[in-house]
Motif scaffolding. Structure first.
Motif, PDB file in Angstrom:
ATOM      1  N   MET A 134      43.384  23.851  36.748  1.00 48.70           N
ATOM      2  CA  MET A 134      41.995  24.238  36.725  1.00 48.70           C
ATOM      3  C   MET A 134      41.748  24.991  35.427  1.00 48.70           C
ATOM      4  N   ASN A 135      40.600  24.731  34.772  1.00 49.17           N
ATOM      5  CA  ASN A 135      40.366  25.463  33.537  1.00 49.17           C
ATOM      6  C   ASN A 135      39.754  26.823  33.850  1.00 49.17           C
ATOM      7  N   SER A 136      39.461  27.590  32.800  1.00 47.48           N
ATOM      8  CA  SER A 136      38.996  28.957  33.046  1.00 47.48           C
ATOM      9  C   SER A 136      37.576  28.972  33.619  1.00 47.48           C
ATOM     10  N   ASP A 137      36.906  27.810  33.628  1.00 49.91           N
ATOM     11  CA  ASP A 137      35.601  27.720  34.316  1.00 49.91           C
ATOM     12  C   ASP A 137      35.784  27.408  35.780  1.00 49.91           C
ATOM     13  N   ASN A 138      37.040  27.389  36.232  1.00 50.16           N
ATOM     14  CA  ASN A 138      37.373  27.098  37.625  1.00 50.16           C
ATOM     15  C   ASN A 138      36.990  25.678  38.030  1.00 50.16           C
ATOM     16  N   ARG A 139      37.141  24.782  37.089  1.00 55.16           N
ATOM     17  CA  ARG A 139      36.889  23.375  37.400  1.00 55.16           C
ATOM     18  C   ARG A 139      38.193  22.602  37.280  1.00 55.16           C
ATOM     19  N   PHE A 140      38.349  21.630  38.203  1.00 51.50           N
ATOM     20  CA  PHE A 140      39.576  20.843  38.183  1.00 51.50           C
ATOM     21  C   PHE A 140      39.639  20.001  36.912  1.00 51.50           C
ATOM     22  N   VAL A 141      40.761  20.097  36.195  1.00 58.56           N
ATOM     23  CA  VAL A 141      40.952  19.171  35.085  1.00 58.56           C
ATOM     24  C   VAL A 141      42.046  18.167  35.425  1.00 58.56           C
ATOM     25  N   TYR A 142      42.801  18.469  36.447  1.00 57.37           N
ATOM     26  CA  TYR A 142      43.803  17.510  36.910  1.00 57.37           C
ATOM     27  C   TYR A 142      44.124  17.755  38.382  1.00 57.37           C
ATOM     28  N   VAL A 143      44.266  16.662  39.116  1.00 57.49           N
ATOM     29  CA  VAL A 143      44.699  16.746  40.515  1.00 57.49           C
ATOM     30  C   VAL A 143      45.644  15.571  40.746  1.00 57.49           C
ATOM     31  N   ASN A 144      46.760  15.801  41.388  1.00 55.93           N
ATOM     32  CA  ASN A 144      47.689  14.684  41.624  1.00 55.93           C
ATOM     33  C   ASN A 144      47.263  13.880  42.854  1.00 55.93           C
ATOM     34  N   PRO A 168      34.920  27.039  50.559  1.00 56.94           N
ATOM     35  CA  PRO A 168      33.635  27.618  50.940  1.00 56.94           C
ATOM     36  C   PRO A 168      33.609  29.144  50.867  1.00 56.94           C
ATOM     37  N   SER A 169      34.793  29.771  50.812  1.00 53.53           N
ATOM     38  CA  SER A 169      34.774  31.238  50.870  1.00 53.53           C
ATOM     39  C   SER A 169      34.817  31.876  49.480  1.00 53.53           C
ATOM     40  N   ILE A 170      34.777  31.054  48.432  1.00 51.88           N
ATOM     41  CA  ILE A 170      34.875  31.613  47.075  1.00 51.88           C
ATOM     42  C   ILE A 170      33.605  32.381  46.703  1.00 51.88           C
ATOM     43  N   THR A 171      33.792  33.560  46.092  1.00 47.76           N
ATOM     44  CA  THR A 171      32.656  34.336  45.602  1.00 47.76           C
ATOM     45  C   THR A 171      32.960  34.699  44.150  1.00 47.76           C
ATOM     46  N   PRO A 172      31.944  35.129  43.385  1.00 47.69           N
ATOM     47  CA  PRO A 172      32.225  35.533  42.001  1.00 47.69           C
ATOM     48  C   PRO A 172      33.287  36.635  41.972  1.00 47.69           C
ATOM     49  N   GLU A 173      33.249  37.526  42.968  1.00 42.35           N
ATOM     50  CA  GLU A 173      34.238  38.619  42.991  1.00 42.35           C
ATOM     51  C   GLU A 173      35.646  38.078  43.188  1.00 42.35           C
ATOM     52  N   SER A 174      35.754  37.124  44.152  1.00 45.92           N
ATOM     53  CA  SER A 174      37.112  36.630  44.430  1.00 45.92           C
ATOM     54  C   SER A 174      37.651  35.860  43.227  1.00 45.92           C
ATOM     55  N   LEU A 175      36.745  35.182  42.484  1.00 44.40           N
ATOM     56  CA  LEU A 175      37.198  34.465  41.288  1.00 44.40           C
ATOM     57  C   LEU A 175      37.678  35.449  40.230  1.00 44.40           C
ATOM     58  N   ALA A 176      36.915  36.553  40.085  1.00 40.20           N
ATOM     59  CA  ALA A 176      37.295  37.554  39.088  1.00 40.20           C
ATOM     60  C   ALA A 176      38.652  38.130  39.450  1.00 40.20           C
ATOM     61  N   LEU A 178      40.973  36.654  41.224  1.00 42.90           N
ATOM     62  CA  LEU A 178      41.974  35.606  41.011  1.00 42.90           C
ATOM     63  C   LEU A 178      42.452  35.626  39.558  1.00 42.90           C
ATOM     64  N   TRP A 179      41.488  35.641  38.628  1.00 36.06           N
ATOM     65  CA  TRP A 179      41.880  35.578  37.213  1.00 36.06           C
ATOM     66  C   TRP A 179      42.545  36.859  36.757  1.00 36.06           C
ATOM     67  N   GLN A 180      42.082  37.977  37.339  1.00 38.57           N
ATOM     68  CA  GLN A 180      42.710  39.230  36.938  1.00 38.57           C
ATOM     69  C   GLN A 180      44.179  39.227  37.334  1.00 38.57           C
ATOM     70  N   LYS A 181      44.434  38.745  38.559  1.00 39.46           N
ATOM     71  CA  LYS A 181      45.817  38.688  39.045  1.00 39.46           C
ATOM     72  C   LYS A 181      46.638  37.713  38.207  1.00 39.46           C
ATOM     73  N   LEU A 182      46.020  36.548  37.931  1.00 36.79           N
ATOM     74  CA  LEU A 182      46.731  35.540  37.137  1.00 36.79           C
ATOM     75  C   LEU A 182      47.121  36.111  35.777  1.00 36.79           C
ATOM     76  N   ARG A 183      46.153  36.849  35.168  1.00 37.87           N
ATOM     77  CA  ARG A 183      46.423  37.335  33.814  1.00 37.87           C
ATOM     78  C   ARG A 183      47.420  38.482  33.806  1.00 37.87           C
ATOM     79  N   THR A 189      48.927  34.135  44.854  1.00 33.08           N
ATOM     80  CA  THR A 189      49.157  33.375  46.084  1.00 33.08           C
ATOM     81  C   THR A 189      48.144  33.814  47.133  1.00 33.08           C
ATOM     82  N   THR A 190      47.760  32.873  47.935  1.00 35.86           N
ATOM     83  CA  THR A 190      46.823  33.221  49.010  1.00 35.86           C
ATOM     84  C   THR A 190      46.842  32.145  50.090  1.00 35.86           C
TER      85      THR A 190
END
Ligand code: ADP
Length: 700
Positions: A134-144, A168-176, A178-183, A189-190
């Motif tokens: 998924m890119n940083s816009d949270n869009r799929f760029v590849y799926v197997n 369906p449960s994604i919110t702007p906060e949860s995305l933020a 997610l990326w904070q944890k990733l970085r 994991t969830t």
């Protein structure tokens, strides 16, 4: 300055190696970088190269020292976009000054394709779950493929979709988050819910890692469908809730008692035959009854539907005890209790009755599970004013009880008003309903646990089966590679010796023989493996044709006569049991497979027999089946191996006997063929006395 004029097509830049200034650029360069001439010549090279000025200067020095002239850089063009470029740089003297002449090739597309392919390969090689990038816009760029299947679509249909479309449960906060944890941690994991293309939802376990590639950030990971695991956990939680709820109810707090319970009149579950104490612990039942007795002061007892006591009586009156000590009195008491029980069961409500024995007041409340009457809670032995001393004396005479003792105990009898007694009966009713409800819930719980156990049992069985087949598969591969390697090693070893002993005719012949034999062995093993693979995969197609058994047996006879000679077994007679003068026997079956079965069985018989005979024959069973046999007078097979020898790689460890060779696959293949032909195979054998292999086949 205009050094580059005339070189059209190639993107060309001239750079001052000392200041890093872009001294000149051609048309193609202006077009590529998006600047006009004045703009670009006012830039220094680090304005467009993504490396730091220090790194650039280190690289460019290599040109001047002639170490290197082909470079791969990333250049930032005016729009901010990063381009991958291959740059060919040569030093150039212009008017006595040294410049760097750079020809730039845009290789962005090639790099993108190549790096994407690398990403895909990496994912597919490692995971078997749904894989995504998924890119940083949270869009799929590849799926197997597996990821596509998980969402019920083709992987391409997911490309470009935003994470919130599948979660369906994604919110702007949860995305933020997610990326904070990733970085910061590098991974995330969830467990969450995902939505398929058709709108249905399922539980997934997500494990993502943070990947920085070509200056871009990616969320790469896998999603595993854990719906089943979740359901089990939910069911367990539900079962636990019921258990806790039941325990809470059993505490029967005062407040709770005032709450009128909804009696369960028509439960949906099937109720088997059982006793109240199967569902409620007897000790707890006694505690509840004792608490009731203590609070009300009346006698109390819980019996089953036939009047047999379940609990111990509380506050039993002396009068009643004396009455029950006489045979007549006891009979009347039991009759009276039964009467109350059946009336309460019929009306499904508590009843108040005068005791048929001595006239005290009794009551009984039914305990149901669903609509099944399983027990009755009796209370009473109180006087509401109707019993006199005279009555007691007369009744004592009637049943033969001790009159003086009876009168003495009668004086201790609790006297209350009928109104008070009715209040007590109301309380009793609440207790009885509470017990009904607890028993019912416990029954549900028991059922749930039973189902859960069954489910777990099946789960474990399935897991064991999968593990077993996995184990068998690896054992098979292990054995196979060993079987193949043995002749292969010999072939390789002796081929080498062949070369070394080129001049020694004797050795040459000997080694060539060994190599030949091992090659044959190898071919046989490969044939066996192919046969097993075909049988296992169900790819073996039978071809039914008319088979002349008389001819087939004659053919086998000729073949094995030669084989007998080759194996030097003069003391073994080959016998074919069929009536020659009769008409030829024709059956419809797969000739090739039938022949393979016989070749294996007769081959084994000859191999394991040194004296006596080997006989093959058949019998028409006249029921659409044929019974064949191959008999020998060889070394025989111990009883405990009669079944096992049909398994792969099983060979009997014949003590003190010579080495017979073989790989233990023949009989398992024979069994596979026989089964495919609709029959069974078994052996009758005794060690030292020979063996007979029987098999049947269905003939059309
Ligand atoms: P292989 O003969 O290649 O070892 P098979 O699967 O054909 O493999 O046979 C398995 C084992 O069964 C043999 O190794 C041998 O121990 C035993 N066996 C098979 N046929 C006979 C027979 N006719 N007499 C004695 N033992 C036999």
């Amino acid at each position: 300055m205009n050094f580059t004029a005339g070189i059209k097509g190639f993107i060309t830049l001239v750079i001052d190696p000392v200041s890093g200034k872009i001294a000149d650029a051609n048309e193609a360069a202006l077009k590529f970088y998006g600047y006009n001439y004045e703009e670009i010549t006012s830039l220094i090279i680090s304005d467009i190269n993504t490396l730091s000025p220090e790194e650039i200067s280190v690289e460019l020095k290599k040109v001047l020292t002639s170490d290197k002239n082909l470079f791969y850089f990333q250049h930032k063009i005016k729009s901010g976009e990063i381009k991958h470029v291959e740059v060919n740089i040569t030093p150039l003297q212009i008017e006595g000054k040294e410049y760097l002449y750079s020809i730039v090739h845009d290789i962005t597309e090639a790099v993108k394709t190549e790096s994407l392919n690398k990403m895909l390969k990496h994912s597919l090689d490692i995971y078997t779950d749904g894989i995504y990038w998924m890119n940083s816009d949270n869009r799929f760029v590849y799926v197997n493929e597996a990821g596509g299947r998980m969402f019920g679509c083709k992987p391409e249909e997911l490309l470009g979709r935003h994470l919130s479309e599948v979660n369906p449960s994604i919110t702007p906060e949860s995305l933020a988050n997610l990326w904070q944890k990733l970085r910061t941690d590098g991974y995330y994991t969830t467990e969450t819910i995902h939505r398929r293309i058709d709108g249905s939802e399922f539980f997934v376990e997500i494990r993502s890692v943070y990947v920085k590639h070509d200056g871009k950030e990616y969320n790469n990971g896998y999603a595993r469908d854990i719906s089943e695991r979740k359901i089990i956990i939910q069911e367990l939680t539900y079962a636990k809730e019921i258990a806790e709820e039941s325990a809470r109810k059993l505490r029967l707090s005062e407040e709770k008692l005032r709450v009128k319970l909804d009696f369960i009149l028509s439960p949906q579950i099937e109720i088997p035959d059982f006793h109240l104490t199967d569902l409620i612990d007897l000790k707890q039942l006694q505690n509840i009854q004792d608490a009731f007795t203590l609070a009300t002061g009346v006698a109390s007892l819980i019996t089953d539907v036939d009047g047999n006591p379940i609990t111990e009586t509380g506050n039993f009156s002396g009068v009643c005890r004396l009455i029950r000590e006489t045979e007549k009195g006891r009979e009347k008491c039991i009759m009276s209790d039964k009467n109350i029980g059946s009336k309460a069961a019929a009306t499904r409500k508590p009843v108040i009755e005068k005791c048929q024995s001595c006239g005290f007041i009794d009551s009984g409340a039914p305990i149901f599970i669903g609509d099944k009457f399983i027990a009755i809670w009796l209370i009473g032995q109180v006087d509401v004013g109707g019993v006199t001393r005279e009555l007691i004396e007369n009744y004592s005479d009637e049943i033969g009880a001790d009159k003086t003792k009876m009168v003495k105990e009668f004086k201790k009898i609790k006297t209350i008003s009928i109104g008070q007694f009715k209040n007590i009966v109301n309380l009793l009713w609440l207790f009885a309903q509470e017990l009904s409800s607890v028993a019912y819930n416990n029954l549900l719980l028991a059922k749930k646990i039973e189902e859960q156990k069954e489910y777990e049992k099946n789960l474990i069985a399935a897991k064991n089966k999968a593990e077993e087949s996995d184990r068998l598969k690896s054992a098979f591969l292990h054995n196979m590679s060993h079987e193949i390697r043995t002749p292969m090693n010999a072939i390789m070893g002796f081929s080498e010796l062949l070369a070394e002993n080129y001049d020694d005719k004797g050795k040459l012949v000997k080694y060539t023989d060994i190599i030949n034999q091992c090659s044959k062995d190898l071919l046989l093993i490969i044939d066996d493996i192919l046969n097993i693979a075909k049988i296992e995969s169900g790819l073996l197609k039978l071809s039914y044709e008319s088979v002349n058994l008389t001819e087939l047996f004659e053919e086998l006879n000729i073949f094995y006569s030669e084989e007998k000679f080759r194996q030097n077994k003069p003391n073994v007679a080959l016998r074919i049991n069929m009536e020659r003068d009769k008409e030829p026997v024709l059956i419809k079956t797969d000739q090739v497979r039938l022949k393979q079965i016989f070749l294996n069985l007769i081959g084994n018989a000859l191999k394991f027999t040194d004296n006596g005979f080997v006989e093959a024959g058949f019998k028409d069973k006249n029921d659409g089946r044929f019974l064949f046999y191959v008999s020998d007078t060889g070394i025989g097979i111990p009883q405990n191996m009669h079944k096992a020898i049909f398994e792969r790689f099983v060979q009997v460890d014949h003590e003190n006997s010579k080495f017979y060779g073989g790989n233990g696959l023949g009989l398992s293949i024979v069994k596979g063929f026989v089964n495919l032909l609709g029959g069974d195979i078994w052996v009758e054998s005794e060690e030292g006395r020979g063996s007979t292999f029987y098999f049947t086949i269905n003939v059309v």
